[in-house]
Write a protein that holds these residues in place. Structure first.
Motif, mmCIF file in Angstrom:
data_model
loop_
_atom_site.group_PDB
_atom_site.id
_atom_site.type_symbol
_atom_site.label_atom_id
_atom_site.label_comp_id
_atom_site.label_asym_id
_atom_site.label_seq_id
_atom_site.Cartn_x
_atom_site.Cartn_y
_atom_site.Cartn_z
ATOM 1 N N VAL A 182 24.166 -4.365 44.046
ATOM 2 C CA VAL A 182 23.699 -5.703 44.429
ATOM 3 C C VAL A 182 22.312 -5.901 43.842
ATOM 4 O O VAL A 182 21.461 -5.004 43.917
ATOM 5 N N ARG A 183 22.108 -7.074 43.280
ATOM 6 C CA ARG A 183 20.782 -7.437 42.764
ATOM 7 C C ARG A 183 20.547 -8.915 43.044
ATOM 8 O O ARG A 183 21.307 -9.750 42.588
ATOM 9 N N ARG A 184 19.450 -9.153 43.814
ATOM 10 C CA ARG A 184 19.063 -10.520 44.179
ATOM 11 C C ARG A 184 20.233 -11.308 44.817
ATOM 12 O O ARG A 184 20.457 -12.460 44.521
ATOM 13 N N GLY A 185 20.932 -10.628 45.659
ATOM 14 C CA GLY A 185 22.006 -11.276 46.413
ATOM 15 C C GLY A 185 23.311 -11.421 45.669
ATOM 16 O O GLY A 185 24.277 -11.951 46.229
ATOM 17 N N ARG A 186 23.403 -10.950 44.433
ATOM 18 C CA ARG A 186 24.631 -11.057 43.645
ATOM 19 C C ARG A 186 25.255 -9.668 43.517
ATOM 20 O O ARG A 186 24.552 -8.667 43.357
ATOM 21 N N ILE A 187 26.586 -9.635 43.538
ATOM 22 C CA ILE A 187 27.329 -8.381 43.544
ATOM 23 C C ILE A 187 27.891 -8.138 42.146
ATOM 24 O O ILE A 187 28.514 -9.024 41.541
ATOM 25 N N TYR A 188 27.691 -6.907 41.657
ATOM 26 C CA TYR A 188 28.141 -6.539 40.311
ATOM 27 C C TYR A 188 29.059 -5.319 40.413
ATOM 28 O O TYR A 188 28.934 -4.486 41.330
ATOM 29 N N MET A 189 29.974 -5.223 39.410
ATOM 30 C CA MET A 189 30.869 -4.068 39.311
ATOM 31 C C MET A 189 30.980 -3.656 37.845
ATOM 32 O O MET A 189 30.920 -4.504 36.948
ATOM 33 N N ARG A 190 31.166 -2.339 37.631
ATOM 34 C CA ARG A 190 31.363 -1.826 36.269
ATOM 35 C C ARG A 190 32.355 -0.664 36.367
ATOM 36 O O ARG A 190 32.208 0.214 37.217
ATOM 37 N N LYS A 191 33.326 -0.661 35.474
ATOM 38 C CA LYS A 191 34.368 0.363 35.529
ATOM 39 C C LYS A 191 33.900 1.696 34.959
ATOM 40 O O LYS A 191 34.294 2.759 35.440
ATOM 41 N N GLY A 192 33.103 1.669 33.940
ATOM 42 C CA GLY A 192 32.605 2.897 33.332
ATOM 43 C C GLY A 192 31.241 2.693 32.710
ATOM 44 O O GLY A 192 30.676 1.589 32.736
ATOM 45 N N ASP A 193 30.709 3.767 32.120
ATOM 46 C CA ASP A 193 29.377 3.676 31.512
ATOM 47 C C ASP A 193 29.358 2.763 30.295
ATOM 48 O O ASP A 193 28.333 2.126 30.012
ATOM 49 N N ASP A 194 30.461 2.686 29.577
ATOM 50 C CA ASP A 194 30.507 1.889 28.347
ATOM 51 C C ASP A 194 31.105 0.496 28.549
ATOM 52 O O ASP A 194 31.165 -0.293 27.599
ATOM 53 N N SER A 195 31.582 0.185 29.753
ATOM 54 C CA SER A 195 32.216 -1.116 30.005
ATOM 55 C C SER A 195 31.174 -2.141 30.430
ATOM 56 O O SER A 195 30.080 -1.798 30.874
ATOM 57 N N ASP A 196 31.523 -3.416 30.302
ATOM 58 C CA ASP A 196 30.635 -4.507 30.723
ATOM 59 C C ASP A 196 30.708 -4.688 32.236
ATOM 60 O O ASP A 196 31.718 -4.377 32.886
ATOM 61 N N TYR A 197 29.669 -5.225 32.794
ATOM 62 C CA TYR A 197 29.649 -5.475 34.236
ATOM 63 C C TYR A 197 30.380 -6.794 34.531
ATOM 64 O O TYR A 197 30.544 -7.666 33.674
ATOM 65 N N ILE A 198 30.799 -6.909 35.765
ATOM 66 C CA ILE A 198 31.520 -8.095 36.244
ATOM 67 C C ILE A 198 30.777 -8.621 37.466
ATOM 68 O O ILE A 198 30.426 -7.852 38.371
ATOM 69 N N ILE A 199 30.551 -9.918 37.507
ATOM 70 C CA ILE A 199 29.924 -10.552 38.675
ATOM 71 C C ILE A 199 31.038 -10.964 39.647
ATOM 72 O O ILE A 199 31.985 -11.682 39.279
ATOM 73 N N ILE A 200 30.924 -10.519 40.883
ATOM 74 C CA ILE A 200 31.920 -10.847 41.916
ATOM 75 C C ILE A 200 31.374 -12.019 42.733
ATOM 76 O O ILE A 200 30.461 -11.847 43.545
ATOM 77 N N LYS A 201 31.958 -13.189 42.482
ATOM 78 C CA LYS A 201 31.506 -14.386 43.185
ATOM 79 C C LYS A 201 32.262 -14.624 44.489
ATOM 80 O O LYS A 201 31.705 -15.158 45.442
ATOM 81 N N ASP A 202 33.548 -14.252 44.474
ATOM 82 C CA ASP A 202 34.376 -14.463 45.673
ATOM 83 C C ASP A 202 35.553 -13.496 45.631
ATOM 84 O O ASP A 202 35.690 -12.681 44.708
ATOM 85 N N LEU A 203 36.430 -13.602 46.625
ATOM 86 C CA LEU A 203 37.568 -12.693 46.720
ATOM 87 C C LEU A 203 38.564 -12.882 45.587
ATOM 88 O O LEU A 203 39.288 -11.925 45.227
ATOM 89 N N SER A 204 38.645 -14.080 45.009
ATOM 90 C CA SER A 204 39.575 -14.302 43.900
ATOM 91 C C SER A 204 39.201 -13.456 42.702
ATOM 92 O O SER A 204 40.067 -13.051 41.916
ATOM 93 N N CYS A 205 37.914 -13.162 42.537
ATOM 94 C CA CYS A 205 37.478 -12.293 41.429
ATOM 95 C C CYS A 205 38.010 -10.878 41.631
ATOM 96 O O CYS A 205 38.408 -10.202 40.660
ATOM 97 N N LEU A 206 38.069 -10.416 42.896
ATOM 98 C CA LEU A 206 38.611 -9.087 43.169
ATOM 99 C C LEU A 206 40.102 -9.044 42.934
ATOM 100 O O LEU A 206 40.642 -8.015 42.497
ATOM 101 N N ASN A 207 40.809 -10.139 43.229
ATOM 102 C CA ASN A 207 42.262 -10.177 43.015
ATOM 103 C C ASN A 207 42.621 -10.113 41.539
ATOM 104 O O ASN A 207 43.706 -9.666 41.166
ATOM 105 N N GLY A 208 41.690 -10.542 40.680
ATOM 106 C CA GLY A 208 41.954 -10.531 39.231
ATOM 107 C C GLY A 208 41.527 -9.269 38.539
ATOM 108 O O GLY A 208 41.641 -9.165 37.298
ATOM 109 N N LEU A 209 41.027 -8.266 39.277
ATOM 110 C CA LEU A 209 40.611 -7.017 38.642
ATOM 111 C C LEU A 209 41.812 -6.238 38.136
ATOM 112 O O LEU A 209 42.900 -6.249 38.725
ATOM 113 N N LYS A 210 41.622 -5.522 37.014
ATOM 114 C CA LYS A 210 42.688 -4.719 36.410
ATOM 115 C C LYS A 210 42.343 -3.234 36.519
ATOM 116 O O LYS A 210 41.194 -2.861 36.561
#
Length: 347
Positions: free
Chosen positions: A319-347
């Motif tokens: 979490v940074r400044r109230g925003r939630i981020y996710m990254r699958k690995g060290d070389d992958s890009d980060y993903i901003i999680i805005k709502d639950l629909s973003c989690l449903n679209g994760l692969k």
């Protein structure tokens, strides 16, 4: 003498008979009726029927003779009498008479039967007609009710369609308002940090605890830098963890420095990371976590993101400044999680 018998054609002189005083003809007693025989016993000369009629016509009513006004039946036909025009009825004539009589009676019965049937049918038909009239009135009433219901149904459908449109608009508006409220709530926490897993003490001084943590993580914090400090109630009262401490600094810069120092401290070895022993609590030592103070919606979203990361193999969640981020690995890009629909679209 051939014409001496005036009653019938049977000549029998031995049979008792009477002689007419006028025409001298003979008449068998068996051919005469009782009135004629009684007249023969009187002192007046006896006249036959025909002579009595002629005598009455030629003279007057004072003529002493016996007069008969009705023809009497004869047993046998008189001699030289005119042929009898009356013939006995034949079987065919009797049949015709019987058939005509039966026909008339049958016609009368049929007429009576028709009249009776017409009366019965008329009575029954009247009740049927009344029932049909009532049914017709009921059908007309039901038809009018169906038309009314159909009209109301059309109006209700139009209203439902309009309400659905309004509901969609309101739902969108509510989602926008929720998002805006969440932003406002998160912005109101811009100067806050949340410190978890510090054991509770009735006589504790939370400000001193925060200053002790700042010393451990090498972050200079003065008492005037802390605007407010308190423990908050648990969401789940069955949880055995201590209540979290919310610290409000006097500025976002101070808050960011405190968070950065605590995150840097996490890179130390496990036994050197921030724990309860650094604050003077007895063993065993337990870790202490310093995180951003998230709004309720963001906190739930952060928990869901951490669960999804474990399920789908994501290595980092932060979490940074109230925003939630996710990254699958060290070389992958980060993903901003805005709502639950973003989690449903994760692969």
């Amino acid at each position: 003498m051939e014409n001496s018998w005036g009653c019938c054609s049977v000549v029998s002189a031995c049979e008792e008979h009477l002689d007419c005083s006028y025409c001298k003809k003979k008449f068998h007693l068996s051919c005469l009726d009782a009135a004629d025989i009684n007249d023969s016993n009187s002192s007046t000369p006896w006249l036959c029927y025909q002579c009595s009629v002629r005598s009455y016509s030629a003279t007057s009513a004072t003529t002493p003779c016996h007069m008969h006004t009705a023809a009497r039946p004869l047993k046998r036909q008189a001699l030289n009498s005119p042929p009898n025009t009356e013939q006995s009825a034949s079987i065919s004539e009797i049949q015709n008479i019987v058939e005509s009589t039966i026909k008339i009676q049958v016609e009368n019965l049929i007429t009576q039967l028709h009249t009776k049937i017409r009366s019965i049918v008329s009575t029954e038909l009247k009740s049927i007609v009344d029932d049909i009239r009532d049914m017709k009135n009921s059908l007309e009433y039901m038809h009018s009710q169906v038309e009314t219901i159909s009209k109301e149904n059309c109006e209700s459908r139009s209203k439902i369609t309009e309400l659905q449109k309004q509901n969609t608009i309101l739902k969108t508006t509510v989602d926008d308002l929720k998002h805006q409220i969440n932003i406002l709530q998160q912005n109101s926490r811009a100067n806050n940090v949340e410190i978890q897993c510090i054991p509770e003490n009735r006589n504790e001084n939370i400000v001193e605890v925060v200053q002790q943590i700042a010393k451990v993580i090498n972050c200079k914090i003065n008492p005037e830098n802390i605007s407010h400090c308190t423990r908050v109630a648990k969401v789940n009262r069955q949880n055995s963890r201590p209540r979290a401490i919310i610290v409000q600094f006097n500025g976002t810069k101070t808050r960011d420095e405190f968070l950065a120092a605590s995150n840097f401290n996490r890179k130390k070895p496990v036994d050197k990371k921030l724990n309860t022993s650094h604050l003077g609590f007895a063993e065993p030592a337990s870790p202490i976590f310093v995180v951003e103070h998230l709004s309720p919606s963001n906190k739930n979203l952060h928990a869901a993101a951490r669960s999804a990361a474990k399920e789908k193999g994501y290595k980092y969640v932060w979490v940074r400044r109230g925003r939630i981020y996710m990254r699958k690995g060290d070389d992958s890009d980060y993903i901003i999680i805005k709502d639950l629909s973003c989690l449903n679209g994760l692969k």
